[in-house]
Write an enzyme that holds these catalytic residues in place. Sequence first.
Site, mmCIF file in Angstrom:
data_model
loop_
_atom_site.group_PDB
_atom_site.id
_atom_site.type_symbol
_atom_site.label_atom_id
_atom_site.label_comp_id
_atom_site.label_asym_id
_atom_site.label_seq_id
_atom_site.Cartn_x
_atom_site.Cartn_y
_atom_site.Cartn_z
ATOM 1 N N ASP A 11 0.848 -1.195 0.000
ATOM 2 C CA ASP A 11 0.000 0.000 0.000
ATOM 3 C C ASP A 11 0.887 1.250 0.000
ATOM 4 O O ASP A 11 2.031 1.227 0.471
ATOM 5 C CB ASP A 11 -0.917 0.033 1.236
ATOM 6 C CG ASP A 11 -2.167 0.881 0.994
ATOM 7 O OD1 ASP A 11 -3.271 0.307 0.921
ATOM 8 O OD2 ASP A 11 -2.050 2.127 0.861
ATOM 9 N N ASP A 61 4.104 2.172 -4.211
ATOM 10 C CA ASP A 61 3.099 2.401 -5.244
ATOM 11 C C ASP A 61 3.133 1.229 -6.224
ATOM 12 O O ASP A 61 4.203 0.919 -6.767
ATOM 13 C CB ASP A 61 3.464 3.714 -5.966
ATOM 14 C CG ASP A 61 2.421 4.140 -6.983
ATOM 15 O OD1 ASP A 61 1.705 3.264 -7.516
ATOM 16 O OD2 ASP A 61 2.338 5.346 -7.248
ATOM 17 N N ASP A 97 -8.008 -4.518 -3.285
ATOM 18 C CA ASP A 97 -9.101 -3.647 -2.818
ATOM 19 C C ASP A 97 -8.689 -2.193 -3.089
ATOM 20 O O ASP A 97 -9.208 -1.273 -2.466
ATOM 21 C CB ASP A 97 -9.308 -3.891 -1.313
ATOM 22 C CG ASP A 97 -10.611 -3.312 -0.772
ATOM 23 O OD1 ASP A 97 -11.560 -3.147 -1.555
ATOM 24 O OD2 ASP A 97 -10.662 -3.020 0.436
ATOM 25 N N LYS A 116 -11.229 -5.119 -6.862
ATOM 26 C CA LYS A 116 -12.300 -4.111 -6.777
ATOM 27 C C LYS A 116 -12.280 -3.222 -8.013
ATOM 28 O O LYS A 116 -11.220 -2.800 -8.469
ATOM 29 C CB LYS A 116 -12.083 -3.260 -5.533
ATOM 30 C CG LYS A 116 -13.044 -2.055 -5.478
ATOM 31 C CD LYS A 116 -13.315 -1.627 -4.089
ATOM 32 C CE LYS A 116 -12.269 -0.712 -3.514
ATOM 33 N NZ LYS A 116 -12.596 -0.408 -2.104
HETATM 34 C C1 LIG Z 1 -10.251 0.714 0.459
HETATM 35 S S1 LIG Z 1 -8.586 0.863 0.926
HETATM 36 C C2 LIG Z 1 -8.131 -0.795 1.225
HETATM 37 C C3 LIG Z 1 -8.708 -1.358 2.503
HETATM 38 C C4 LIG Z 1 -8.073 -2.698 2.879
HETATM 39 N N1 LIG Z 1 -8.461 -3.749 1.943
HETATM 40 C C5 LIG Z 1 -8.475 -3.146 4.249
HETATM 41 O O1 LIG Z 1 -9.288 -4.061 4.351
HETATM 42 O O2 LIG Z 1 -7.976 -2.585 5.241
HETATM 43 C C6 LIG Z 1 -7.798 1.213 -0.599
HETATM 44 C C7 LIG Z 1 -6.287 1.327 -0.504
HETATM 45 O O3 LIG Z 1 -5.721 1.377 -1.820
HETATM 46 C C8 LIG Z 1 -4.481 2.032 -1.691
HETATM 47 N N2 LIG Z 1 -3.939 2.419 -3.002
HETATM 48 C C9 LIG Z 1 -4.492 3.252 -3.921
HETATM 49 N N3 LIG Z 1 -3.663 3.414 -4.970
HETATM 50 C C10 LIG Z 1 -2.552 2.671 -4.724
HETATM 51 C C11 LIG Z 1 -1.332 2.456 -5.405
HETATM 52 N N4 LIG Z 1 -1.097 3.050 -6.576
HETATM 53 N N5 LIG Z 1 -0.412 1.631 -4.864
HETATM 54 C C12 LIG Z 1 -0.640 1.044 -3.655
HETATM 55 N N6 LIG Z 1 -1.788 1.214 -2.943
HETATM 56 C C13 LIG Z 1 -2.729 2.022 -3.461
HETATM 57 C C14 LIG Z 1 -4.844 3.238 -0.819
HETATM 58 O O4 LIG Z 1 -3.684 3.793 -0.229
HETATM 59 C C15 LIG Z 1 -5.819 2.623 0.188
HETATM 60 O O5 LIG Z 1 -5.183 2.315 1.405
#
Ligand SMILES: C[S@@+](CC[C@H](N)C(=O)[O-])C[C@H]1O[C@@H](n2cnc3c(N)ncnc32)[C@H](O)[C@@H]1O
Length: 194
Positions: A69, A87, A109, A149
Amino acid sequence: MKRVQDHYFKQAKQAGYAARSAFKLEEIDRRQRLLRPGARVLDLGCAPGSWLQVAAARVGAQGRVVGVDLQPVTLTMPPQVTVIQGDVFELSPEDLMPDGALFDVLLSDMAPRTSGIPSADAARSAELVRRALTLSDALLRPGGALLVKVFQGAQLPELRKACQARFATVRLEKPKASRSESVEVFLLGLDKRA
Ligand SMILES: C[S@@+](CC[C@H](N)C(=O)[O-])C[C@H]1O[C@@H](n2cnc3c(N)ncnc32)[C@H](O)[C@@H]1O
């Protein structure tokens, strides 16, 4: 709707989960049996960590869960969990394979920061899904499963086709724990083609 939100929120607190999202994965896993004891799982977009908690409990001490994440995961996780902060567009497949072995299940997700403009948010969500699919080419074993997702929008048919090219069975899942007004759905790919 608020009542449903409160129900899952309270339930997550009681269960010690980092987020209510845990129930989406639990619900899909109850139907599809993705997370088996001893399995190797990659969880993209893992913060704050509730999917890591569910996956770690399901795969057990003999399994392996790697989470990635942009944000740190501050919760203490069991020893079978490794978290990489970064990232997904910058990390290579090798970076995500700490012990060099392929995964049985790839979860994503990931969600973009929402702008409130549905078409723009769906386009950014689609980029995350495409990245998850590209990573699955390199990181998921033949026969493996993908759960990702996606925000409903113009890109959904194309993304579904991209899944069908890679997996023998593809379904769209909308777990009860996902708010009905939310645009999110989950693409499930089973039995990755060799
Ligand atoms: C809805 S949250 C995930 C919740 C997690 N599944 C949980 O149950 O705790 C979505 C996550 O996607 C991550 N995210 C978005 N773009 C990203 C990227 N380019 N690389 C890594 N993580 C990313 C965000 O930082 C965020 O924490």
